[in-house]
Design a protein around this motif. Sequence first.
Motif, mmCIF file in Angstrom:
data_model
loop_
_atom_site.group_PDB
_atom_site.id
_atom_site.type_symbol
_atom_site.label_atom_id
_atom_site.label_comp_id
_atom_site.label_asym_id
_atom_site.label_seq_id
_atom_site.Cartn_x
_atom_site.Cartn_y
_atom_site.Cartn_z
ATOM 1 N N UNK A 2 11.901 9.891 14.793
ATOM 2 C CA UNK A 2 11.177 9.707 13.531
ATOM 3 C C UNK A 2 11.498 10.828 12.547
ATOM 4 N N UNK A 3 11.575 12.052 13.030
ATOM 5 C CA UNK A 3 11.928 13.171 12.150
ATOM 6 C C UNK A 3 13.350 12.999 11.614
ATOM 7 N N UNK A 4 14.258 12.549 12.473
ATOM 8 C CA UNK A 4 15.633 12.329 12.034
ATOM 9 C C UNK A 4 15.700 11.221 10.981
ATOM 10 N N UNK A 5 14.926 10.170 11.191
ATOM 11 C CA UNK A 5 14.918 9.048 10.257
ATOM 12 C C UNK A 5 14.566 9.507 8.844
ATOM 13 N N UNK A 6 13.638 10.443 8.750
ATOM 14 C CA UNK A 6 13.180 10.891 7.436
ATOM 15 C C UNK A 6 13.981 12.072 6.896
ATOM 16 N N UNK A 7 14.984 12.514 7.630
ATOM 17 C CA UNK A 7 15.874 13.533 7.120
ATOM 18 C C UNK A 7 15.642 14.927 7.642
ATOM 19 N N UNK A 8 14.607 15.110 8.499
ATOM 20 C CA UNK A 8 14.357 16.416 9.083
ATOM 21 C C UNK A 8 13.889 17.429 8.063
ATOM 22 N N UNK A 9 13.641 18.657 8.527
ATOM 23 C CA UNK A 9 13.224 19.735 7.632
ATOM 24 C C UNK A 9 11.979 19.372 6.854
ATOM 25 N N UNK B 177 11.770 17.316 4.518
ATOM 26 C CA UNK B 177 11.749 15.898 4.157
ATOM 27 C C UNK B 177 10.771 15.112 5.005
ATOM 28 N N UNK B 178 10.523 15.571 6.227
ATOM 29 C CA UNK B 178 9.632 14.826 7.119
ATOM 30 C C UNK B 178 8.244 14.704 6.502
ATOM 31 N N UNK B 179 7.655 15.803 6.091
ATOM 32 C CA UNK B 179 6.326 15.763 5.487
ATOM 33 C C UNK B 179 6.351 15.064 4.126
ATOM 34 N N UNK B 180 7.395 15.290 3.360
ATOM 35 C CA UNK B 180 7.495 14.711 2.019
ATOM 36 C C UNK B 180 7.618 13.192 2.063
ATOM 37 N N UNK B 181 8.339 12.678 3.057
ATOM 38 C CA UNK B 181 8.624 11.247 3.098
ATOM 39 C C UNK B 181 7.668 10.448 3.974
ATOM 40 N N UNK B 182 6.865 11.113 4.781
ATOM 41 C CA UNK B 182 5.943 10.393 5.661
ATOM 42 C C UNK B 182 5.049 9.400 4.914
ATOM 43 N N UNK C 182 0.827 -1.212 0.000
ATOM 44 C CA UNK C 182 0.000 0.000 0.000
ATOM 45 C C UNK C 182 0.860 1.261 0.000
ATOM 46 N N UNK C 183 2.144 1.109 -0.244
ATOM 47 C CA UNK C 183 3.013 2.268 -0.413
ATOM 48 C C UNK C 183 2.610 3.050 -1.663
ATOM 49 N N UNK C 184 2.979 4.321 -1.740
ATOM 50 C CA UNK C 184 2.727 5.071 -2.985
ATOM 51 C C UNK C 184 3.317 4.356 -4.192
ATOM 52 N N UNK C 185 2.678 4.564 -5.336
ATOM 53 C CA UNK C 185 3.043 3.815 -6.544
ATOM 54 C C UNK C 185 4.496 4.005 -6.945
ATOM 55 N N UNK C 186 5.083 5.157 -6.605
ATOM 56 C CA UNK C 186 6.464 5.402 -7.014
ATOM 57 C C UNK C 186 7.483 4.959 -5.972
ATOM 58 N N UNK C 187 7.050 4.321 -4.893
ATOM 59 C CA UNK C 187 7.975 3.863 -3.855
ATOM 60 C C UNK C 187 8.799 2.692 -4.369
ATOM 61 N N UNK C 188 10.126 2.724 -4.208
ATOM 62 C CA UNK C 188 10.955 1.634 -4.726
ATOM 63 C C UNK C 188 10.732 0.317 -3.990
ATOM 64 N N UNK C 189 10.125 0.361 -2.802
ATOM 65 C CA UNK C 189 9.927 -0.850 -1.998
ATOM 66 C C UNK C 189 8.537 -1.463 -2.178
ATOM 67 N N UNK C 190 7.710 -0.831 -2.994
ATOM 68 C CA UNK C 190 6.333 -1.288 -3.149
ATOM 69 C C UNK C 190 6.285 -2.678 -3.781
ATOM 70 N N UNK C 191 5.392 -3.512 -3.294
ATOM 71 C CA UNK C 191 5.153 -4.830 -3.877
ATOM 72 C C UNK C 191 3.775 -4.842 -4.536
ATOM 73 N N UNK C 192 3.608 -5.740 -5.491
ATOM 74 C CA UNK C 192 2.336 -5.818 -6.220
ATOM 75 C C UNK C 192 1.223 -6.427 -5.380
#
Length: 290
Positions: free
Chosen positions: A198-205, A207-212, A158-168
């Motif tokens: 969690x904010x650090x994991x996603x890169x802070x700034x 990136x947090x909202x963009x990568x959530x 259920x990841x976004x379609x452009x996620x490299x980890x997404x499975x069918x």
Amino acid sequence: MPDDVAAARAAAEEESAFSHPPVDPDATAAYGDHPDQVIDFYAPRVQAGPTAAAPLIAVLHGGAWRAPYDRRHISPFADFLARRGFAVASVEYRRGSATEGDAVAGRWPETFDDVAAALDALPGLVREALPQADARRTVVTGHSAGGHLALWAAARHVLPADAPWRTDRPVPLRGVVALAPIADFTVAETLDVCGNAARQLLGGGGSFAERRPYADPALLLPTGIATTLVQGRADLDVPQAVAESYADAAAKAGEVVGLTLLEDVGHFPLIDPAADACAVVAEEIAQLAW
């Protein structure tokens, strides 16, 4: 309970959980070229079910995705599960780099690359490293940051379609048992869980909202995979509100998630073989595995 009493109890629980010597695995296999891309395997010590083949439990350790905390600290828990009749695969993955010490949590995207690659490689590796295991009955469990990764691993379809980890399609799992998971990044940020890891994991700034949408389990629902959260009510590290928020989000998405709340239990008894809470965890895993 006064704050100083609660803090003292939490410290005693942590000391107990880390007092057990590390347990060496029966085998170790690599799923990549990086030194952290390895899986430790623990053979079942007893036959606990109706068949000789044992359910496979994939364990993802916690430690706020930070470098100083690796799979060795959860090896007594892995051994505990093996002594309950499970085949166990304890997954290592890349965390905050050693040069950054304890200051930064996780590595984007490497932490997620590794968990996806490890779970994809696991069925093949287990056939050689742990023939006693039945990979068709796999349950993923994880503690704290590892609980987040367990929930995320079960939600890749259920990841976004452009996620490299997404499975069918959904990863073939019997279920997920997430232990005090960092399961909702918005609530975790509000409560400053683990120094806002969690904010650090996603890169802070920004990136947090963009990568959530690619990383926050509370946004990756419903999964259609049986899921149980086990949470201590007295947890000061990852408070109960984080698990409750995830369960609420699941309900709004039309999915029922089990939430087992343990009275007078903090963060670390869930993985401490000397604690009653650890036996509760094993029973929750058994209910899905068997």
